[in-house]
Design a protein around this motif. Structure first.
Motif, PDB file in Angstrom:
ATOM      1  N   HIS A   1      -2.534 -45.030   1.163  1.00  0.00           N
ATOM      2  CA  HIS A   1      -3.466 -45.931   1.837  1.00  0.00           C
ATOM      3  C   HIS A   1      -4.533 -45.119   2.545  1.00  0.00           C
ATOM      4  O   HIS A   1      -4.406 -43.909   2.724  1.00  0.00           O
ATOM      5  CB  HIS A   1      -2.725 -46.805   2.856  1.00  0.00           C
ATOM      6  CG  HIS A   1      -2.044 -46.016   3.940  1.00  0.00           C
ATOM      7  ND1 HIS A   1      -2.716 -45.511   5.037  1.00  0.00           N
ATOM      8  CD2 HIS A   1      -0.747 -45.640   4.090  1.00  0.00           C
ATOM      9  CE1 HIS A   1      -1.868 -44.862   5.814  1.00  0.00           C
ATOM     10  NE2 HIS A   1      -0.660 -44.917   5.256  1.00  0.00           N
TER      11      HIS A   1
ATOM     12  N   THR B   1      -3.581 -50.065   6.439  1.00  0.00           N
ATOM     13  CA  THR B   1      -2.199 -49.699   6.084  1.00  0.00           C
ATOM     14  C   THR B   1      -1.304 -50.908   5.818  1.00  0.00           C
ATOM     15  O   THR B   1      -0.116 -50.740   5.544  1.00  0.00           O
ATOM     16  CB  THR B   1      -1.568 -48.869   7.217  1.00  0.00           C
ATOM     17  OG1 THR B   1      -1.332 -49.709   8.356  1.00  0.00           O
ATOM     18  CG2 THR B   1      -2.462 -47.710   7.634  1.00  0.00           C
ATOM     19  N   ARG B   2      -1.841 -52.105   5.857  1.00  0.00           N
ATOM     20  CA  ARG B   2      -0.996 -53.305   5.838  1.00  0.00           C
ATOM     21  C   ARG B   2      -0.053 -53.370   4.637  1.00  0.00           C
ATOM     22  O   ARG B   2       1.169 -53.513   4.793  1.00  0.00           O
ATOM     23  CB  ARG B   2      -1.874 -54.569   5.845  1.00  0.00           C
ATOM     24  CG  ARG B   2      -2.584 -54.848   7.152  1.00  0.00           C
ATOM     25  CD  ARG B   2      -3.540 -56.021   6.972  1.00  0.00           C
ATOM     26  NE  ARG B   2      -4.634 -55.692   6.063  1.00  0.00           N
ATOM     27  CZ  ARG B   2      -5.502 -56.594   5.571  1.00  0.00           C
ATOM     28  NH1 ARG B   2      -5.361 -57.883   5.886  1.00  0.00           N
ATOM     29  NH2 ARG B   2      -6.488 -56.218   4.766  1.00  0.00           N
TER      30      ARG B   2
ATOM     31  N   ALA C   1       0.607 -51.035   2.343  1.00  0.00           N
ATOM     32  CA  ALA C   1       1.432 -49.828   2.245  1.00  0.00           C
ATOM     33  C   ALA C   1       2.608 -49.901   3.215  1.00  0.00           C
ATOM     34  O   ALA C   1       3.752 -49.582   2.849  1.00  0.00           O
ATOM     35  CB  ALA C   1       0.588 -48.591   2.516  1.00  0.00           C
ATOM     36  N   ASP C   2       2.337 -50.309   4.444  1.00  0.00           N
ATOM     37  CA  ASP C   2       3.417 -50.437   5.435  1.00  0.00           C
ATOM     38  C   ASP C   2       4.480 -51.420   4.959  1.00  0.00           C
ATOM     39  O   ASP C   2       5.690 -51.171   5.093  1.00  0.00           O
ATOM     40  CB  ASP C   2       2.854 -50.917   6.778  1.00  0.00           C
ATOM     41  CG  ASP C   2       2.054 -49.861   7.513  1.00  0.00           C
ATOM     42  OD1 ASP C   2       2.131 -48.674   7.137  1.00  0.00           O
ATOM     43  OD2 ASP C   2       1.344 -50.226   8.469  1.00  0.00           O
ATOM     44  N   ALA C   3       4.046 -52.551   4.414  1.00  0.00           N
ATOM     45  CA  ALA C   3       4.985 -53.567   3.948  1.00  0.00           C
ATOM     46  C   ALA C   3       5.812 -53.046   2.774  1.00  0.00           C
ATOM     47  O   ALA C   3       7.025 -53.296   2.695  1.00  0.00           O
ATOM     48  CB  ALA C   3       4.236 -54.834   3.554  1.00  0.00           C
TER      49      ALA C   3
ATOM     50  N   LEU D   1       6.515 -49.843   2.106  1.00  0.00           N
ATOM     51  CA  LEU D   1       7.424 -48.808   2.601  1.00  0.00           C
ATOM     52  C   LEU D   1       8.599 -49.426   3.352  1.00  0.00           C
ATOM     53  O   LEU D   1       9.728 -48.945   3.258  1.00  0.00           O
ATOM     54  CB  LEU D   1       6.650 -47.829   3.486  1.00  0.00           C
ATOM     55  CG  LEU D   1       5.687 -46.912   2.713  1.00  0.00           C
ATOM     56  CD1 LEU D   1       4.655 -46.307   3.654  1.00  0.00           C
ATOM     57  CD2 LEU D   1       6.438 -45.822   1.974  1.00  0.00           C
ATOM     58  N   ALA D   2       8.345 -50.496   4.067  1.00  0.00           N
ATOM     59  CA  ALA D   2       9.425 -51.174   4.801  1.00  0.00           C
ATOM     60  C   ALA D   2      10.435 -51.803   3.854  1.00  0.00           C
ATOM     61  O   ALA D   2      11.618 -51.919   4.185  1.00  0.00           O
ATOM     62  CB  ALA D   2       8.834 -52.239   5.732  1.00  0.00           C
TER      63      ALA D   2
ATOM     64  N   ARG E   1       5.017 -41.800   1.937  1.00  0.00           N
ATOM     65  CA  ARG E   1       3.683 -42.268   2.312  1.00  0.00           C
ATOM     66  C   ARG E   1       2.655 -41.164   2.048  1.00  0.00           C
ATOM     67  O   ARG E   1       2.863 -39.989   2.384  1.00  0.00           O
ATOM     68  CB  ARG E   1       3.673 -42.633   3.798  1.00  0.00           C
ATOM     69  CG  ARG E   1       2.330 -43.164   4.292  1.00  0.00           C
ATOM     70  CD  ARG E   1       2.312 -43.266   5.819  1.00  0.00           C
ATOM     71  NE  ARG E   1       3.322 -44.189   6.340  1.00  0.00           N
ATOM     72  CZ  ARG E   1       3.126 -45.479   6.552  1.00  0.00           C
ATOM     73  NH1 ARG E   1       1.947 -46.021   6.284  1.00  0.00           N
ATOM     74  NH2 ARG E   1       4.096 -46.234   7.039  1.00  0.00           N
TER      75      ARG E   1
ATOM     76  N   ALA F   1       6.623 -57.353  -0.618  1.00  0.00           N
ATOM     77  CA  ALA F   1       5.686 -56.842   0.386  1.00  0.00           C
ATOM     78  C   ALA F   1       4.571 -57.843   0.644  1.00  0.00           C
ATOM     79  O   ALA F   1       4.167 -58.079   1.797  1.00  0.00           O
ATOM     80  CB  ALA F   1       5.117 -55.498  -0.081  1.00  0.00           C
TER      81      ALA F   1
END
Length: 246
Positions: free
Chosen positions: A159, A163-164, A166-168, A170-171, A183, A238
Motif C-alpha cells: 500500500h 492503508t485501508r 491492506a490493513d483489512a 493483513l488482519a 506488509r 477484507a
C-alpha cells in the motif's frame, strides 16, 4: 493502437473490484528489435511478472471483476511507472542490461510514453470512472531470488498512504492462508512501485491494494488456481470488513 497495448478481460464484470496487471506480458514490438536481449532474457522475470496474468484471470472469473492488463513488456515501458521515472524505460533490470533502452533521446522516450503508457493509463482511468465505487487491486509476481538474495515472503500486501484495504487483508490473512504474508514486501512505496495506486485510486479516495505473489507459487495452472482460490475469499472478507460488497 490501444487494443494492441491494453487488454480488458470480462469488460461487463459487475464487481466493484477492478483488477490490474501492469506486467502481464513479455511482448516486445518487432520494431524494437528485441531491445538487444537474448531470447532467454526476453522471456525471463525481468521482462514481465510470470504467472500474474493467469492468476488475475482466474480471480477475474471468480469475482466477476473487470481486468485491465498491459500487452507490452515492462522493459518497453513499465505501465506502473510515471513518465518521469527513470525506470519507466529501464536500462538495467536486476543483472540484465537492456541495450535497446540505452541512450534514448528525449523524443524516443516521449514516443514510448505516447505509444505504450498513455493508452494503458487512459483505458484504466476510463474503467475506474465507469464504476460508481471502484476498488483497485493490482496483481504482480516477484522472483524468489533477487540479486542473489533469497526472499522468504510469499505474498506481499502493498500500500501507499491509503492503508485501508491492506490493513483489512493483513488482519484477515491467517484465516485464509498459512503462507508467509508481509506488509510492503518485497517492495514498498519507497521503491516507486505504487504509481497505479496513486494515479487511479488514492487521488480519488478509492480503496486499493497491490498484491505481490512469489512466482514459484504460480508457475503452473495448479499453483495459479490455488493462489486465486486463496485470494478470492480473502479479498472478499477484507472488503466486507470495509463494508464493501465484492
Amino acid at each position: 493502437m490501444s487494443d494492441q497495448v491494453v487488454q480488458i478481460v470480462n469488460p461487463d464484470g459487475e464487481s466493484p473490484v477492478l483488477l490490474v496487471c501492469e506486467h502481464a506480458s513479455h511482448a516486445i514490438p518487432d520494431d524494437l528489435n528485441g531491445l538487444g536481449l537474448t531470447p532467454q532474457e526476453a522471456i525471463s522475470h525481468v521482462a514481465w511478472d510470470p504467472g500474474a496474468m493467469a492468476t488475475a484471470n482466474l480471480l477475474s472469473q471468480a469475482l466477476d471483476a473487470r481486468l485491465i492488463a498491459s500487452r507490452i513488456s515492462r522493459l518497453v515501458y513499465d505501465a506502473n511507472r510515471p513518465p518521469e521515472a527513470p525506470d519507466a524505460i529501464p536500462v538495467r533490470s536486476e543483472r540484465t542490461h537492456i541495450a535497446g533502452n540505452a541512450d534514448l533521446s528525449a523524443a524516443a522516450r516521449s514516443e514510448r510514453v505516447t505509444r505504450y503508457y498513455t493508452p494503458f493509463r487512459d483505458a484504466l482511468a476510463a474503467q475506474v470512472a465507469a464504476r460508481p465505487a471502484p476498488v483497485i487491486v493490482t496483481i504482480h509476481s516477484f522472483t524468489p531470488v533477487y540479486n542473489g538474495k533469497e526472499r522468504h515472503v510469499e505474498i506481499g500486501v502493498l500500500h501507499d498512504a491509503d492503508t485501508r484495504l491492506a490493513d483489512a487483508m493483513l488482519a484477515e490473512a491467517a484465516r485464509f492462508t498459512d503462507l508467509q504474508v508481509e506488509r510492503n514486501a518485497p517492495y514498498g512505496p519507497e521503491d516507486g512501485v505504487t504509481h497505479t495506486l496513486l494515479e487511479h485510486a488514492i487521488r480519488w479516495g478509492h480503496p486499493n491494494v497491490m498484491l505481490e505473489i512469489r512466482n514459484d507459487l504460480i508457475a503452473d495452472a495448479q499453483g495459479q488456481a490455488r493462489i486465486a482460490g486463496i485470494l478470492k475469499p480473502w479479498l472478499t472478507a477484507a472488503l466486507s470488513a470495509l463494508k464493501v460488497a465484492a
